[in-house]
Design an enzyme around this catalytic site. Structure first.
Site, PDB file in Angstrom:
ATOM      1  N   GLU A 374       0.865  -1.192   0.000  1.00  0.00           N
ATOM      2  CA  GLU A 374       0.000   0.000   0.000  1.00  0.00           C
ATOM      3  C   GLU A 374       0.893   1.230   0.000  1.00  0.00           C
ATOM      4  O   GLU A 374       1.882   1.281   0.735  1.00  0.00           O
ATOM      5  CB  GLU A 374      -0.898   0.075   1.243  1.00  0.00           C
ATOM      6  CG  GLU A 374      -2.029  -0.898   1.277  1.00  0.00           C
ATOM      7  CD  GLU A 374      -2.936  -0.735   2.494  1.00  0.00           C
ATOM      8  OE1 GLU A 374      -3.062   0.398   3.012  1.00  0.00           O
ATOM      9  OE2 GLU A 374      -3.489  -1.751   2.942  1.00  0.00           O
TER      10      GLU A 374
HETATM   11  P1  P53 Z   1      -7.680   5.624   4.752  1.00  0.00           P
HETATM   12  C1  P53 Z   1      -4.016   4.417   9.367  1.00  0.00           C
HETATM   13  C2  P53 Z   1      -2.682   4.673   9.053  1.00  0.00           C
HETATM   14  C3  P53 Z   1      -2.116   4.076   7.947  1.00  0.00           C
HETATM   15  C4  P53 Z   1      -2.883   3.224   7.164  1.00  0.00           C
HETATM   16  O1  P53 Z   1      -6.358   4.744   4.815  1.00  0.00           O
HETATM   17  C5  P53 Z   1      -4.191   2.965   7.481  1.00  0.00           C
HETATM   18  C6  P53 Z   1      -4.772   3.553   8.583  1.00  0.00           C
HETATM   19  C7  P53 Z   1      -6.195   3.294   8.941  1.00  0.00           C
HETATM   20  O2  P53 Z   1      -7.000   4.303   8.434  1.00  0.00           O
HETATM   21  O3  P53 Z   1      -4.968   2.095   6.800  1.00  0.00           O
HETATM   22  C8  P53 Z   1      -4.550   1.512   5.582  1.00  0.00           C
HETATM   23  O4  P53 Z   1      -8.678   4.828   3.988  1.00  0.00           O
HETATM   24  C9  P53 Z   1      -5.459   0.324   5.363  1.00  0.00           C
HETATM   25  C10 P53 Z   1      -6.475   0.531   4.283  1.00  0.00           C
HETATM   26  C11 P53 Z   1      -6.833   1.993   4.212  1.00  0.00           C
HETATM   27  C12 P53 Z   1      -5.589   2.754   3.771  1.00  0.00           C
HETATM   28  O5  P53 Z   1      -4.515   2.520   4.651  1.00  0.00           O
HETATM   29  O6  P53 Z   1      -8.049   5.836   6.158  1.00  0.00           O
HETATM   30  O7  P53 Z   1      -4.783  -0.890   5.171  1.00  0.00           O
HETATM   31  O8  P53 Z   1      -7.565  -0.315   4.535  1.00  0.00           O
HETATM   32  O9  P53 Z   1      -7.891   2.295   3.371  1.00  0.00           O
HETATM   33  C13 P53 Z   1      -5.797   4.246   3.650  1.00  0.00           C
HETATM   34  O10 P53 Z   1      -7.299   6.873   4.025  1.00  0.00           O
END
Ligand code: P53
Length: 476
Positions: A374
């Site tokens: 990611e």
């Molecule tokens: P969103 C926190 C910090 C880093 C990654 O996040 C995180 C989170 C939780 O919010 O989550 C990951 O959608 C996760 C995904 C998520 C993505 O990062 O809050 O593995 O499910 O959607 C982005 O902007």
């Protein structure tokens, strides 16, 4: 100069609950994601007691990938994806989580989905538990505070390993298992572990207990998976936000070391199969009474992961504080702003060099293959008069991060398996439940209130990333 390997896994990443929708179709059960309402930046998502009338639950319908996956995968293929990371919704396979027999309709759905990927030579990369455990396991058992969870998870893992042993080679056990190091807030303990705290409970010890059971379950799954197919590559998944010291004051440096200990010990257990001594000493200092058996410790040594999957969006900064002589880490209080970097509209600090740092950190410590599963830029997109989103800011973010990742590979010699930017197609934000926080290279016509045609369209970044993949990163 050598660049990325010829078989480098370029692709994109999503999670079932954030895009599938179809929350009650094919016999699917209610997951923890189905009882979370929409929030916003600074407005936490509400965790309701079951699904309540009149509330907005954005994951119920999401972007309807459940019905549209063929068209969406076709677009991924057009972008040139070599792999596609998604998760298997546990509740499609075991709707309540504690059944003996799996739900065939759910298994068939993922058979079809993986076949569709393989048709285009897109390798599925599968997370077993991505913030979507059965809600029944929360109400009946208290989530991962209960040891019984281990058996339920291992049954789920073994079922899908067996069913897809010829279709899926790359797996991960628990998504961002270390998010729950922030146990001060309600979000991560619930999404990671189905833990809801009662007032007055010692949150920290419950977090360590839940994480321990997950690590045992992960080790058992890795062991079982390798028996089912010795070619499986099964990784862990860590949310990597490296924590820098604010200054070169030795006390700030030491605070950052301890903060890193508290957020990243999970990787030690996954990779090495045993707890780091600093954590055992911390447990002793806090006099935590944890259910960690000798048998568990044996299991941990037998289920070490094959690679480290991690997300990288941002870095953090900490500093020593006078009222904290033991350097205790509280993610809601110990972090300060980095004066050298800018942040997104959601306050996520943009730091491409931090990705190179993170790759070196992991590789120096563990010498295991790494996989960036990611990375990406959550932003507000506005289609222009021709209907196309000109997301130059996203291209800039990705180019800068890929450039640093390339230095880690070429100059630092890090063994990197692949790169799957997050939310390659717009989907529901995990943290806020918004549609407005978009990551995609494919735009989805849907807004925060659920309005829109769900039509898909290519953003400018679509063609840009297509070219990056085609040139195997040579143009960066
Ligand atoms: P969103 C926190 C910090 C880093 C990654 O996040 C995180 C989170 C939780 O919010 O989550 C990951 O959608 C996760 C995904 C998520 C993505 O990062 O809050 O593995 O499910 O959607 C982005 O902007």
């Amino acid at each position: 100069m050598p660049g990325f390997k010829a078989d480098f896994l370029w692709g994109g990443a999503v999670a079932a609950h954030q895009l599938e929708g179809g929350w009650q179709e094919g016999g699917k059960g209610v997951s923890v994601a189905d009882v979370m309402t929409a929030g916003a930046h600074g407005v936490p998502r509400e965790i309701t007691d079951g699904v309540l009338p009149g509330k907005n639950y954005p994951n119920h319908d999401a972007i309807d990938f459940y019905h549209r996956y063929k068209d969406d995968i076709k677009l991924f293929a057009e972008m040139g994806f070599k792999c596609f990371r998604t998760s298997i919704a546990w509740t499609r396979i075991f709707p309540k989580g504690d059944e003996q027999e799996p739900n065939e309709a759910g298994l068939q759905f993922y058979d079809d989905l993986f076949d569709e990927c393989l048709k285009y030579n897109i390798e599925p990369v599968i997370t077993l538990s991505h913030f979507e455990m059965p809600y029944h396991l929360v109400t009946e058992y208290g989530g991962w505070r209960n040891r019984k969870m281990i058996d339920f998870f291992v049954r789920f893992a073994s079922t899908v390993f067996t069913r897809y042993r010829g279709k899926v080679k790359y797996w991960m056990t628990f998504n961002e298992i270390n998010n729950q190091a922030n146990y001060h807030e309600d979000f991560a303990p619930f999404t990671n572990s189905g833990v809801k705290y009662q007032p007055g409970e010692d949150r920290e010890v419950i977090m360590y207990q839940a994480a321990h059971y997950e690590l045992v379950a992960s080790a058992l799954a890795v062991e079982a998976g390798h028996k089912i197919n010795p070619d499986f590559k099964i990784g862990c998944m860590i949310a990597m936000c490296p924590i820098y010291p604010l200054t070169c004051d030795p006390n700030d440096m030491m605070m950052s070391v301890v903060a890193m200990h508290r957020r990243y010990w999970f990787t030690d257990v996954h990779v090495r199969g045993y707890y780091p001594q600093h954590l055992l000493n911390y447990f002793a200092r806090r006099a935590f009474k944890l259910d960690i058996t000798d048998d568990d410790l044996q299991i941990l040594t037998r289920g070490c992961v094959d690679y480290i999957g991690f997300s990288y969006y941002m870095s953090f900064v900490t500093k020593a504080m006078e009222d904290n002589p033991q350097l205790d880490y509280d993610e809601t209080k110990s972090l300060v702003k980095n004066p050298y970097v800018k942040a997104s509209d959601w306050g996520w600090q943009i730091d491409p060099v931090g990705l190179r740092y993170s790759l070196n950190y992991f590789y120096d410590l563990y010498q295991l293959p790494l996989f960036i599963v990611e990375n990406g830029f959550g932003a507000i997109d506005q289609p222009e008069s021709d209907g196309i989103v000109n997301d130059q800011y996203r291209i800039d973010y990705m180019r800068n991060h890929i450039s640093e990742m390339k230095k880690a590979v070429v100059e630092d010699g890090v063994d990197l398996m692949g790169y799957t930017p997050w939310g390659c197609i717009d989907l529901v934000s995990a943290g806020t439940g918004e549609m407005k926080k978009r990551y995609g290279m494919i735009y989805v016509d849907k807004d925060n209130d659920g309005n829109g045609t769900l039509a898909r369209s290519r953003k400018k970044s679509f063609w840009w990333y297509q070219d990056v993949i085609k040139q195997n990163g040579e143009n960066i």
